[in-house]
Design an enzyme around this catalytic site. Sequence first.
Site, short mmCIF file in Angstrom:
data_model
loop_
_atom_site.label_atom_id
_atom_site.label_comp_id
_atom_site.label_asym_id
_atom_site.label_seq_id
_atom_site.Cartn_x
_atom_site.Cartn_y
_atom_site.Cartn_z
N SER A 189 -3.57 -43.06 132.25
CA SER A 189 -4.76 -43.67 131.82
C SER A 189 -4.46 -44.92 131.18
CB SER A 189 -5.19 -42.72 130.48
OG SER A 189 -6.21 -43.44 129.66
N TYR A 210 -4.32 -37.50 123.13
CA TYR A 210 -4.75 -37.88 124.58
C TYR A 210 -3.62 -39.05 124.86
CZ TYR A 210 -7.27 -39.61 128.40
OH TYR A 210 -7.88 -40.09 129.64
#
Length: 308
Positions: free
Chosen positions: A146, A159
């Site tokens: 990401s 995350y």
Amino acid sequence: MRRFVFTGGTAVVTGAASGIGEALAHSLARRGSDLVLIDRDAGRLDAVVAAVRAAYPDRQLTAHVVDLADAAATARVAEEIRQRHPAVRLLVNNAGVALGGRFDQVSLDEFSWVVDVNFRAVVQLTHALLPTLRAEPGAHLVNISSLFGIIAPAGQTAYSASKFAVRGFTEALRQELAGEGIGVTCVHPGGIRTRIAQNARVGAGVPAGEFETGRRQFERLLTIDPATAAEVILRGVYRRRGRVLIGWSAKLPDLLARAAPVSYQRVLAFGLNRIAGESTRRLTTGRPAPAQRQPEATPGADPAGEPA
């Protein structure tokens, strides 16, 4: 390492029921790959399977409904894939989940859920299916990290931890497999227009109204079409690139983190505040903006920035 050959190979894609995974399924079928698609959303996965079969009737396609947060269920589906597909040419670990809230606002169970889906499942499936990749000459592995595997904003501890872990795992594995002719790519998408914000969980200690407002603001940052992202990823696979960044929303923070690895947070918070408004600033910094600062939220355009 020679260029990757899509035609005639089997590709396994997780998180295939929507977003990047759905777009990858169509792009891979168009390139001549047979497909093994995995997702927890049975209804959406069935729709993707039906659409791919209608468009590409000659492709072999199987689907598995599994919640990757469940390690035992993940092991079962991996073994089933190994039995049915002893040689896999491409594995794309794409499935991912998100959790909103500062570290002190989320429970350890919530934190572990994110790590299980985003990292443990990646490791587990890669470990289980590595023999099938070794059985296919010219195989390739793709792990989706990401933008938050490059930078780590406040409010995204779970995350970011999971996506930095994916990055480290992938980079080490690339070195280990280099001598075997297996390509390994780590992908860092920027603002891709997927359902991850809609499906994000809210930490147990986060006021629901604050989180919902922040989620809507974050969705304004998701501007890149998943089909564009899929094409960028598959061009990277074809060229055997070790690292793929999608969109200027990933490339600029990458440069910023290299230039200012400690102080980039202040610039990041300012930029997000200007683009998406006060609620996003709360979500990414944990602090409200000064009372006199009320910037107007404006949706931005973020082309993928990749050559054809």
